[in-house]
Design a protein around this motif. Structure first.
Motif, PDB file in Angstrom:
ATOM      1  N   ASP A 750       4.181   0.218   9.777  1.00 38.64           N
ATOM      2  CA  ASP A 750       3.034   0.907  10.083  1.00 38.64           C
ATOM      3  C   ASP A 750       2.168  -0.215  10.967  1.00 38.64           C
ATOM      4  OD1 ASP A 750       0.579   2.716   9.560  1.00 38.64           O
ATOM      5  OD2 ASP A 750      -0.243   0.987   8.437  1.00 38.64           O
ATOM      6  N   THR A 751       1.659   0.345  11.821  1.00 38.77           N
ATOM      7  CA  THR A 751       1.065  -0.408  12.967  1.00 38.77           C
ATOM      8  C   THR A 751      -0.497  -0.846  12.607  1.00 38.77           C
ATOM      9  OG1 THR A 751       0.490   1.450  14.295  1.00 38.77           O
ATOM     10  CG2 THR A 751       2.505   0.271  14.879  1.00 38.77           C
ATOM     11  N   PHE A 752      -0.982  -0.726  11.529  1.00 42.31           N
ATOM     12  CA  PHE A 752      -2.043  -1.109  11.068  1.00 42.31           C
ATOM     13  C   PHE A 752      -1.908  -2.272   9.918  1.00 42.31           C
ATOM     14  CE2 PHE A 752      -5.838  -0.615   8.030  1.00 42.31           C
ATOM     15  CZ  PHE A 752      -6.905  -1.094   8.957  1.00 42.31           C
ATOM     16  N   ALA A 753      -1.091  -2.039   9.080  1.00 38.43           N
ATOM     17  CA  ALA A 753      -0.686  -2.632   7.486  1.00 38.43           C
ATOM     18  C   ALA A 753      -0.678  -4.131   8.056  1.00 38.43           C
ATOM     19  CB  ALA A 753       0.436  -2.068   7.147  1.00 38.43           C
ATOM     20  N   GLU A 778      -8.337  -3.285  -0.545  1.00 42.47           N
ATOM     21  CA  GLU A 778      -8.394  -2.594   0.445  1.00 42.47           C
ATOM     22  C   GLU A 778      -6.770  -2.446   0.989  1.00 42.47           C
ATOM     23  OE1 GLU A 778     -10.626  -1.789   4.386  1.00 42.47           O
ATOM     24  OE2 GLU A 778     -10.147  -3.684   4.204  1.00 42.47           O
ATOM     25  N   THR A 779      -6.124  -3.667   0.743  1.00 37.92           N
ATOM     26  CA  THR A 779      -4.887  -3.378   1.455  1.00 37.92           C
ATOM     27  C   THR A 779      -3.980  -2.658   0.562  1.00 37.92           C
ATOM     28  OG1 THR A 779      -5.253  -5.710   2.676  1.00 37.92           O
ATOM     29  CG2 THR A 779      -2.828  -4.991   2.132  1.00 37.92           C
ATOM     30  N   GLN A 784      -0.519   2.124  -1.037  1.00 40.82           N
ATOM     31  CA  GLN A 784      -0.400   3.074  -1.960  1.00 40.82           C
ATOM     32  C   GLN A 784      -0.433   4.744  -1.191  1.00 40.82           C
ATOM     33  OE1 GLN A 784      -3.214   2.623  -5.086  1.00 40.82           O
ATOM     34  NE2 GLN A 784      -1.985   0.785  -5.852  1.00 40.82           N
ATOM     35  N   LEU A 785      -1.453   4.679  -0.179  1.00 38.70           N
ATOM     36  CA  LEU A 785      -1.439   5.776   0.524  1.00 38.70           C
ATOM     37  C   LEU A 785      -0.234   6.015   1.350  1.00 38.70           C
ATOM     38  CD1 LEU A 785      -3.450   8.304   1.576  1.00 38.70           C
ATOM     39  CD2 LEU A 785      -4.361   6.712   3.319  1.00 38.70           C
ATOM     40  N   LEU A 786       0.160   5.085   2.022  1.00 38.77           N
ATOM     41  CA  LEU A 786       1.323   5.049   2.680  1.00 38.77           C
ATOM     42  C   LEU A 786       2.599   5.400   2.128  1.00 38.77           C
ATOM     43  CD1 LEU A 786       1.128   2.120   5.317  1.00 38.77           C
ATOM     44  CD2 LEU A 786       0.512   4.442   5.866  1.00 38.77           C
ATOM     45  N   ASN A 787       2.700   4.878   0.804  1.00 46.73           N
ATOM     46  CA  ASN A 787       3.799   5.072  -0.175  1.00 46.73           C
ATOM     47  C   ASN A 787       5.276   4.891   0.433  1.00 46.73           C
ATOM     48  OD1 ASN A 787       4.997   5.734  -2.465  1.00 46.73           O
ATOM     49  ND2 ASN A 787       5.090   8.010  -2.180  1.00 46.73           N
ATOM     50  N   VAL A 790       9.735   0.513   1.046  1.00 46.47           N
ATOM     51  CA  VAL A 790      10.392  -0.475   1.564  1.00 46.47           C
ATOM     52  C   VAL A 790       9.628  -1.605   2.286  1.00 46.47           C
ATOM     53  CG1 VAL A 790      12.646   0.282   2.381  1.00 46.47           C
ATOM     54  CG2 VAL A 790      10.789   0.492   3.880  1.00 46.47           C
ATOM     55  N   MET A 791       8.218  -1.286   2.175  1.00 44.72           N
ATOM     56  CA  MET A 791       7.125  -2.190   2.626  1.00 44.72           C
ATOM     57  C   MET A 791       6.332  -2.790   1.197  1.00 44.72           C
ATOM     58  SD  MET A 791       5.030  -0.025   5.443  1.00 44.72           S
ATOM     59  CE  MET A 791       4.001  -1.547   5.884  1.00 44.72           C
ATOM     60  N   ALA A 792       6.931  -2.578   0.073  1.00 46.76           N
ATOM     61  CA  ALA A 792       6.369  -2.956  -0.980  1.00 46.76           C
ATOM     62  C   ALA A 792       6.608  -4.805  -1.225  1.00 46.76           C
ATOM     63  CB  ALA A 792       6.880  -2.184  -2.250  1.00 46.76           C
ATOM     64  N   PRO A 793       8.073  -5.130  -0.996  1.00 46.86           N
ATOM     65  CA  PRO A 793       7.885  -6.520  -1.203  1.00 46.86           C
ATOM     66  C   PRO A 793       7.107  -7.172  -0.238  1.00 46.86           C
ATOM     67  CG  PRO A 793      10.031  -5.360  -0.904  1.00 46.86           C
ATOM     68  CD  PRO A 793       9.025  -4.492  -0.749  1.00 46.86           C
ATOM     69  N   TRP A 794       6.954  -6.832   1.085  1.00 46.02           N
ATOM     70  CA  TRP A 794       6.268  -7.498   1.855  1.00 46.02           C
ATOM     71  C   TRP A 794       4.565  -7.617   1.274  1.00 46.02           C
ATOM     72  CZ3 TRP A 794       4.385  -4.825   7.275  1.00 46.02           C
ATOM     73  CH2 TRP A 794       3.790  -5.887   8.045  1.00 46.02           C
ATOM     74  N   ALA A 795       4.215  -6.281   1.242  1.00 48.03           N
ATOM     75  CA  ALA A 795       2.701  -6.243   0.664  1.00 48.03           C
ATOM     76  C   ALA A 795       2.492  -7.311  -0.514  1.00 48.03           C
ATOM     77  CB  ALA A 795       2.469  -4.884   0.388  1.00 48.03           C
ATOM     78  N   GLN A 796       3.565  -7.176  -1.604  1.00 50.90           N
ATOM     79  CA  GLN A 796       3.381  -7.780  -2.777  1.00 50.90           C
ATOM     80  C   GLN A 796       3.547  -9.391  -2.547  1.00 50.90           C
ATOM     81  OE1 GLN A 796       6.457  -5.860  -5.062  1.00 50.90           O
ATOM     82  NE2 GLN A 796       5.416  -4.346  -5.524  1.00 50.90           N
ATOM     83  N   ILE A 797       4.512  -9.770  -1.716  1.00 51.03           N
ATOM     84  CA  ILE A 797       4.678 -11.325  -1.636  1.00 51.03           C
ATOM     85  C   ILE A 797       3.481 -11.923  -0.704  1.00 51.03           C
ATOM     86  CG2 ILE A 797       5.914 -13.052  -0.419  1.00 51.03           C
ATOM     87  CD1 ILE A 797       8.439 -11.351  -1.541  1.00 51.03           C
ATOM     88  N   TRP A 798       3.143 -10.994   0.372  1.00 51.50           N
ATOM     89  CA  TRP A 798       2.147 -11.724   1.489  1.00 51.50           C
ATOM     90  C   TRP A 798       0.756 -11.514   0.672  1.00 51.50           C
ATOM     91  CZ3 TRP A 798       2.818 -14.833   4.868  1.00 51.50           C
ATOM     92  CH2 TRP A 798       2.031 -15.055   6.050  1.00 51.50           C
ATOM     93  N   GLY A 799       0.536 -10.385  -0.147  1.00 45.61           N
ATOM     94  CA  GLY A 799      -0.546 -10.371  -0.766  1.00 45.61           C
ATOM     95  C   GLY A 799      -1.043 -11.340  -1.790  1.00 45.61           C
ATOM     96  N   ALA A 800       0.150 -12.112  -2.266  1.00 44.69           N
ATOM     97  CA  ALA A 800       0.198 -13.469  -3.093  1.00 44.69           C
ATOM     98  C   ALA A 800      -0.532 -14.583  -2.225  1.00 44.69           C
ATOM     99  CB  ALA A 800       1.431 -13.626  -3.786  1.00 44.69           C
TER     100      ALA A 800
END
Length: 996
Positions: A750-753, A778-779, A784-787, A790-800
């Motif tokens: 996603d070119t915004f995420a 917000e992130t 969750q909206l994109l669902n 395969v992006m979940a590990p990125w979001a979970q780790i980087w959000g930490a």
């Protein structure tokens, strides 16, 4: 200006022929003094004698040259014995033609013979044009010129096709006029006539091979040339087995990933185009993921969800295991036959390797067949295999086979000749006996090589031949309806198909399907067409697929790609090959994905400067780089070469289209992850320029959105946080999830995420830790909206990461741990390793034991191996701290120095102040106080320039504790934070200043 003329439609066919050139030595000298009438009479006698001999050997005189003639053999009808008959005719001409005009003048002939492929015009349409176009007649003439008076010489190709005991003597290789390569010519010494044909699947003998199979505890691989009897042997064993499964590769579909297994699954489902209900009905006992994997192999939408849930490597393993489970589900033990491995695609070899190495294969006997092919060793070299070569049958077994083929029919008078010509090759013998017992008008036209034999069998079908040629475009198996779409000139097809089946060329394979009786029959029919005719037929198939079988094309883009390529539609084919590459990549079929991308690039090169070729070439190299990243790591030379080519190609363009966006985006990602600032800057600039060119009238154009996302990310990694925030502020109002989320399919993300997630991390370093919770919420809502799993590990780790910098260590560790677990379930190695590194940073206790330190060592080594260099200096600096806590201070110092050096060289300074600060602590432990002081001073300078408040405050606290400064600079650094921000460092600073 003259208008361009349109070339006439292609008429005729391609055929292997043998050409003879007869020259009368010294004719010009005699002709200069002879009476014209006497000369004419002598020439007519010569022409008549030569024509009679040539006709007697089934040749045809096509040109009279005054002092010689040109004759062709195998012209009207393919004939295995064309080469032999031409040589026999040449020997007879030398012996039987009196070239002397009388009056005591003795003249001699010299003859040259050559064999090769030519384009043939049929006699009816040739008019005044030559019947044959090709170099074979020129070669025959040059061979004749090399002969001495009274001598017959033949080219190497002719000598190789001779049948029967025609002895030859090789001459020294020589260069002939017009031919660059030296030619080895042969002088025939003796001759004899030869003989006949058939086609029937009979199995005899093979006792030694059967014994080896019975005694082997491993899978067995039968190796041998076409027609040697591999299939007959496997079917003999299948008749004895309680249960047998056949998996068969197909030459036409060799580029399609998992094609043999697609065919098998379709057969199990009872339809050529299964739906998901068919899969679940036939394989209901398999796990849901296994059923979905089978659906993905078949190209069904129900399987495509796996693309977003699994990494490529994990998906590849799931597919291979699911196909093995499906086979076991359909057959409990017994024989599994996998035929024609030489036509297998790389992905299918992966499945086969999985089966052969499976721990639970013990109840199955595997029997594989192949021609000699280097890919067998490459793919199966490490698998347990007993290789059994199949040789020609000995004379006694061939006689047994001949008797079985003839059966109760009349005895063959030329049986010995048939056995000799077959040479122990079962298919040869089958075809020869078929011809000999057919009773047709050309019973005596005995083919002499398998290719010519099969071409002759195609020729015998008469006007059905054109239907067979059209059918050959579709492959060995074909659908009657699709054939009707391309064989438009043939009229009703059924009579033709029934005739071909009666003659043994075709076999009925269902209500509306036929197949060539042998794969080589299909090849013979295909090769008999002119190139222009083939292109026309392939174009018709491509048009039919696009208009009538969109579902099949969507599942299997390689099928359409192959026809477009062979139709000469280079750019359309390149697009389809890139689509096929993406499908293969999602399936974990990396070799196939790379091969498809390579073909797409080649097709773009073939297209030259056609419109769209430049964009597709860029897309091709971008795909190549992305695929190689998966298999070779981020910094391997082939990966860098591919993305460097993307940059070079893009730089040469005067305009940038939206088609280049994904290529530039992927190349930028490679530059970032591999820690290559020069490449990252270059591709961000290319994307920015493309966005400016394309998106002038559309601020929210996809290139503009992608460019701002890239720029914001790049600013973060450079440590230019203020510009990062400004760029993201420009991006926010342009991005619309409904409009831009579909870009994920082409951009791979996603070119915004990315910019959104970097915003949170950047804010925490910038000192705005009080904003972290809201920004992270917000992130997460956007994810969750994109669902997209395969992006979940990125979001979970980087959000930490921002949680950790804000001081909420427990929440950060819990979130990063979840990310690692998710990555592990998907087989996403990069995020497993990156998440492991962050956990070591966030929780130093993880490396407090020897095992924990070893795990941290492995994390660092894996990052180095992958070439994932962007965070490596930061992780290495923390690794050095862990070594120091274990008392390995000298090793810690070496690692710390390396971290500083790597970070300095990279130019990505988002963590540089921290790397310097951690290095200063190591320097202090090894009694390098001056180095420690300088490192902290530099950390302060860099952090000040970045306005990285968190890094600045940490460095000031360490300076104070080391006695380099008093409490005032610490208080100043703490005062820079927003009053609402309260990272742990603020409390530490207050305590220090109060104590001072």
């Amino acid at each position: 200006m003259a208008s361009k003329t349109t070339a006439p439609a292609a008429v005729g066919e391609r055929k292997q022929i043998t050409a003879m050139f007869i020259d009368v030595v010294g004719f010009s000298n005699v002709a200069s003094t002879a009476d014209a009438e006497d000369l004419q009479q002598w020439l007519e006698t010569f022409y008549e004698q030569a024509g009679t001999i040539i006709a007697a050997h089934d040749g045809e005189v096509t040109e009279y040259l005054g002092d010689g003639i040109v004759a062709l053999f195998g012209l009207a009808r393919a004939d295995e014995f064309s080469a032999t008959k031409a040589v026999n005719a040449g020997i007879a001409a030398l012996a039987g033609i009196d070239a002397s005009p009388g009056d005591g003048i003795k003249m001699q002939l010299r003859i040259g013979i050559a064999t090769g492929e030519a384009a043939i015009r049929d006699a009816a349409s040739a008019g005044n044009l030559p019947r044959v176009t090709g170099t074979v007649t020129t070669l025959a003439r040059r061979v004749q010129e090399a002969a001495a008076p009274g001598e017959l010489l033949i080219a190497a190709e002719t000598q190789a096709l001779l049948r029967g005991p025609i002895a030859t003597e090789a001459l020294a290789a020589q260069v002939l006029k017009g031919f660059d390569a030296p030619q080895t010519l042969y002088r025939p010494l003796a001759t004899r006539q030869d003989g006949a044909a058939n086609d029937n699947a009979i199995f005899v003998a093979r006792d030694a091979e059967l014994q080896r199979i019975a005694e082997s505890g491993d899978p067995c691989l039968l190796i041998g040339p076409a027609g040697i009897g591999k299939s007959a042997l496997t079917r003999h064993l299948a008749q004895q087995a309680d249960q047998t499964t056949f998996i068969m590769a197909d030459a036409l579909n060799a580029r399609t990933s998992y094609q043999p297994f697609i065919d098998w699954l379709s057969a199990q489902c009872g339809t050529a185009l299964p739906v998901y209900a068919d899969v679940t009905a036939q394989f209901g006992d398999l796990a849901v993921d296994a059923q979905r994997a089978l659906a993905l192999v078949l190209g069904l939408p129900e399987g495509q969800q796996l693309l977003t849930e699994k990494s490529n490597l994990a998906l590849k393993g799931l597919i291979e295991g699911s196909l093995w489970d499906a086979l076991k589900h359909r057959q409990d033990g017994g024989l599994i036959v996998i035929e024609d491995l030489h036509w297998c695609d790389a992905a299918s070899f992966g499945v086969i390797t999985h089966m052969l190495q499976a721990e639970d294969r013990g109840g199955y006997q595997f029997l594989l067949t192949s021609r000699e092919d280097t890919k067998i060793g490459r793919h199966l070299g490490r698998s347990p295999l007993t290789t059994i070569p199949l040789d020609p049958l000995p004379q006694s077994d061939a006689q047994t086979m001949l008797a079985a083929l003839v059966g109760d029919g009349p005895a063959l008078g030329n049986a010995a000749m048939l056995l000799e010509q077959a040479g122990g090759v079962p298919l040869f013998l089958e075809q020869l006996v078929k011809r000999a017992t057919s009773g047709g008008p050309d019973t005596d036209n005995l083919p002499g090589s398998l290719a010519d034999l099969l071409s002759a069998q195609i020729d015998r079908t008469g006007d059905t031949k054109t239907v067979l040629q059209s059918a050959s475009i579709l492959g060995r198996d074909f659908d009657v309806d699709m054939l009707g779409a391309i064989a438009t000139e043939a009229g009703p097809l059924l009579p033709h198909l029934q005739k071909a089946a009666a003659m043994g060329v075709l076999q009925r394979d269902g209500p509306a399907r036929y197949r060539f009786a042998h794969a080589l029959l299909q090849r013979a029919a295909y090769q008999g067409m002119l190139r222009k005719t083939r292109q026309d037929r392939h174009a018709r198939v491509a048009e039919y697929l696009q208009s009538h079988q969109q579902a099949s094309v969507a599942r299997n883009p390689a099928l359409l790609a192959g026809h477009l390529r062979l139709a000469g539609q280079h750019l359309a084919a390149a697009q389809s090959y890139l689509a096929a590459s993406q499908v293969a990549l999602f399936q974990g079929a990396f070799e196939d994905a790379e091969a498809h991308a390579q073909v797409a690039i080649t097709l773009c090169d073939d297209a030259g400067e056609q419109d769209g070729a430049a964009d597709l070439r860029i897309a091709g190299y971008s795909a190549l780089g992305s695929i190689r990243m998966q298999t070779l790591g981020f910094t391997a030379a082939p990966v860098s070469d591919a993305f460097e080519t993307v940059a070079e190609l893009a730089a040469r363009q005067n305009a940038y289209s939206a088609a280049n966006g994904p290529a530039f985006y992927g190349s930028f990602t490679h530059g970032i992850v591999s820690g290559d600032k020069v490449a990252a800057d270059r591709f961000s600039q290319l994307l920015r320029t493309a966005a400016e060119f394309v998106g002038k009238d559309d601020a929210a154009h996809e290139l503009r959105v992608a460019s701002l996302n890239v720029d914001a990310s790049l600013h973060f990694y450079k440590g230019d946080f203020a510009r990062q925030f400004d760029t993201f502020a420009d991006l926010r109002p342009l991005y619309d999830v409904a409009r831009h989320a579909p870009m994920i399919a082409s951009y791979g993300a996603d070119t915004f995420a990315a910019a959104q997630m970097f915003e949170v991390a950047g804010r925490s370093i910038y000192g705005d830790t009080h904003l972290v919770r809201d920004l992270l919420a917000e992130t997460d809502a956007h994810q969750q909206l994109l669902n997209i799993p395969v992006m979940a590990p990125w979001a979970q780790i980087w959000g930490a990461v921002p949680l950790f910098y804000a001081g909420d260590v427990d929440a950060a560790v819990a979130r990063a741990t979840l990310g690692v677990e998710t990555a592990t379930s998907q087989g996403a190695l990069f995020w497993q390793v990156t998440g492991g590194a962050w956990l070591q940073v966030m929780d130093p206790n993880q490396s407090s034991t020897e095992d924990g330190l070893a795990a941290f060592t492995q994390v660092i080594s894996t990052h180095e191996l992958l070439g994932a260099n962007i965070g490596l200096p930061y992780f290495r600096a923390h690794y050095a701290s862990a070594l120091a806590r274990h008392g390995e201070v000298e090793k810690a110092y070496q690692q710390s120095q390396q971290a500083v050096r790597e970070n300095t060289d990279s130019g990505f300074y988002c963590w540089f102040p921290e790397v310097l600060r951690l290095h200063a602590a190591i320097c202090q432990q090894v009694d390098r106080a001056a180095d420690a002081k300088n490192a902290l001073a530099e950390a302060v300078d860099v952090a000040t320039g970045q306005d990285a408040k968190l890094w600045l405050l940490r460095a000031r606290i360490d300076q104070f504790n080391a006695g380099h400064i008093d409490a005032d600079p610490v208080a100043v650094a703490a005062a820079k934070f927003d009053p609402a921000a309260n990272p742990p460092e603020i409390a530490t600073a207050r305590a220090l200043t109060e104590a001072a």
